[in-house]
Design a protein around this motif. Sequence first.
Motif, PDB file in Angstrom:
ATOM      1  N   ARG A 153       0.836  -1.246  -0.214  1.00 13.17           N
ATOM      2  CA  ARG A 153       0.151  -0.046   0.031  1.00 13.17           C
ATOM      3  C   ARG A 153       0.865   1.232   0.133  1.00 13.17           C
ATOM      4  NH1 ARG A 153      -5.477  -0.555  -0.919  1.00 13.17           N
ATOM      5  NH2 ARG A 153      -5.539  -2.409   0.492  1.00 13.17           N
ATOM      6  N   GLU A 154       1.953   1.321   0.849  1.00 11.98           N
ATOM      7  CA  GLU A 154       2.957   2.304   0.779  1.00 11.98           C
ATOM      8  C   GLU A 154       3.362   2.740  -0.354  1.00 11.98           C
ATOM      9  OE1 GLU A 154       2.545  -0.089   2.812  1.00 11.98           O
ATOM     10  OE2 GLU A 154       1.720   1.051   4.624  1.00 11.98           O
ATOM     11  N   LEU A 157       0.899   4.550  -2.628  1.00  9.64           N
ATOM     12  CA  LEU A 157       0.665   5.878  -2.160  1.00  9.64           C
ATOM     13  C   LEU A 157       1.920   6.802  -2.631  1.00  9.64           C
ATOM     14  CD1 LEU A 157      -0.341   5.168   1.744  1.00  9.64           C
ATOM     15  CD2 LEU A 157      -1.794   5.556  -0.365  1.00  9.64           C
ATOM     16  N   SER A 160       1.369   8.226  -6.237  1.00  4.58           N
ATOM     17  CA  SER A 160       0.557   9.340  -6.091  1.00  4.58           C
ATOM     18  C   SER A 160      -0.339   9.330  -7.295  1.00  4.58           C
ATOM     19  CB  SER A 160       1.252  10.630  -6.011  1.00  4.58           C
ATOM     20  OG  SER A 160       0.342  11.540  -5.602  1.00  4.58           O
ATOM     21  N   GLU A 181     -11.780   0.382   0.539  1.00  7.97           N
ATOM     22  CA  GLU A 181     -10.454   0.310   1.257  1.00  7.97           C
ATOM     23  C   GLU A 181      -9.680   1.470   0.722  1.00  7.97           C
ATOM     24  OE1 GLU A 181      -7.699  -1.137   3.632  1.00  7.97           O
ATOM     25  OE2 GLU A 181      -9.680  -1.774   3.616  1.00  7.97           O
ATOM     26  N   TRP A 182      -9.752   1.747  -0.460  1.00  7.91           N
ATOM     27  CA  TRP A 182      -8.983   2.841  -0.913  1.00  7.91           C
ATOM     28  C   TRP A 182      -9.234   4.153  -0.348  1.00  7.91           C
ATOM     29  CZ3 TRP A 182      -4.125   2.782  -2.564  1.00  7.91           C
ATOM     30  CH2 TRP A 182      -3.753   1.879  -3.358  1.00  7.91           C
ATOM     31  N   ARG A 184      -9.790   5.129   2.716  1.00 10.71           N
ATOM     32  CA  ARG A 184      -9.068   5.341   3.741  1.00 10.71           C
ATOM     33  C   ARG A 184      -7.568   6.281   3.603  1.00 10.71           C
ATOM     34  NH1 ARG A 184      -7.780  -0.609   6.137  1.00 10.71           N
ATOM     35  NH2 ARG A 184      -6.718   0.930   7.630  1.00 10.71           N
ATOM     36  N   TRP A 185      -7.443   6.275   2.255  1.00 12.31           N
ATOM     37  CA  TRP A 185      -6.233   7.144   2.128  1.00 12.31           C
ATOM     38  C   TRP A 185      -6.400   8.400   1.100  1.00 12.31           C
ATOM     39  CZ3 TRP A 185      -2.458   4.746   4.656  1.00 12.31           C
ATOM     40  CH2 TRP A 185      -2.500   3.120   5.050  1.00 12.31           C
ATOM     41  N   SER A 187      -5.012  11.197   1.042  1.00 13.87           N
ATOM     42  CA  SER A 187      -4.103  11.857   0.391  1.00 13.87           C
ATOM     43  C   SER A 187      -3.614  11.545  -0.957  1.00 13.87           C
ATOM     44  CB  SER A 187      -2.675  11.720   1.479  1.00 13.87           C
ATOM     45  OG  SER A 187      -2.292  10.350   1.370  1.00 13.87           O
ATOM     46  N   VAL A 188      -4.052  10.499  -1.485  1.00  9.76           N
ATOM     47  CA  VAL A 188      -3.834  10.007  -2.831  1.00  9.76           C
ATOM     48  C   VAL A 188      -4.712  10.911  -3.693  1.00  9.76           C
ATOM     49  CG1 VAL A 188      -4.028   7.922  -4.681  1.00  9.76           C
ATOM     50  CG2 VAL A 188      -3.342   7.716  -2.173  1.00  9.76           C
ATOM     51  N   VAL A 191      -8.087   9.258  -4.882  1.00  6.05           N
ATOM     52  CA  VAL A 191      -9.074   9.061  -3.661  1.00  6.05           C
ATOM     53  C   VAL A 191      -9.636  10.449  -3.393  1.00  6.05           C
ATOM     54  CG1 VAL A 191      -9.371   8.463  -1.316  1.00  6.05           C
ATOM     55  CG2 VAL A 191      -7.778   7.139  -2.476  1.00  6.05           C
ATOM     56  N   ARG A 192      -8.783  11.476  -3.242  1.00  7.82           N
ATOM     57  CA  ARG A 192      -9.084  12.888  -2.931  1.00  7.82           C
ATOM     58  C   ARG A 192     -10.416  13.231  -4.061  1.00  7.82           C
ATOM     59  NH1 ARG A 192      -4.660  16.272  -3.901  1.00  7.82           N
ATOM     60  NH2 ARG A 192      -5.314  16.007  -5.987  1.00  7.82           N
TER      61      ARG A 192
END
Length: 231
Positions: A153-154, A157, A160, A181-182, A184-185, A187-188, A191-192
């Motif tokens: 996952r890291e 991330l 980006s 699940e995505w 939850r992140w 900052s990506v 996702v944002r």
Amino acid sequence: SYSDFPPEASDLPRVGSYVRLDLERIIELRPDLCIAVKDGNPKATVDRLQALGVPVYALDPRSVPTVIQAILEMGVVLNAEDRAERLARDMRSRIERVTARLSGAGRRPRVFFQIGEAPIVSVGTKTFAHELIGLAGGDNVAAGKTAYPRFNREQVLALSPDVIIISSMDRAGSIEQIRQEWGRWPSVPAVRDGRIHLVDSDLFDRPSPRLVEGLEQLAGFIHPEIFGGPK
């Protein structure tokens, strides 16, 4: 085992899987011709069929142009040249329409194409999905020599991505759960901005005319400002 399109294909006899062909079942059907695929069908099985007197024509479709070429070849072999040529023209025309509309596009959004969940698996350079991402005006952030690279996952991330495409090769799995699940992140960028999209894997991993449908779908996801797709 995965020949399920069009729906009528499900009514045909089953002769094993892509890599595990049922030789006895094939012989029982007494085919006039077998179509083999070099990238997958075991050569030993193909050789055995030929030794038993079954004609085999082997194709090697590893890119969109070679899929079109394979269609034209099959048209000749099956005495259906007119139909094959019409299909090839339609595919080329639709691809050209997409690429023409992208000619004025600026930045190529960064795309992460996910095909597996545990571990996270994406698509490298020598895949249909990578080729389609490029044709659709995107930049595959997982590009590289490994066909299906694995990530934690890291690592994703850190890449980006602007767009995340989720396509599960596990037909019984829940890709909707992967999308959640995505979430939850945040900052990506993908996702944002709400740019996580679910797709039918059959449009991206099968060497068929439906690859063009996958291209058109991707173009809408990657460049909604041009194609009017969901942002």
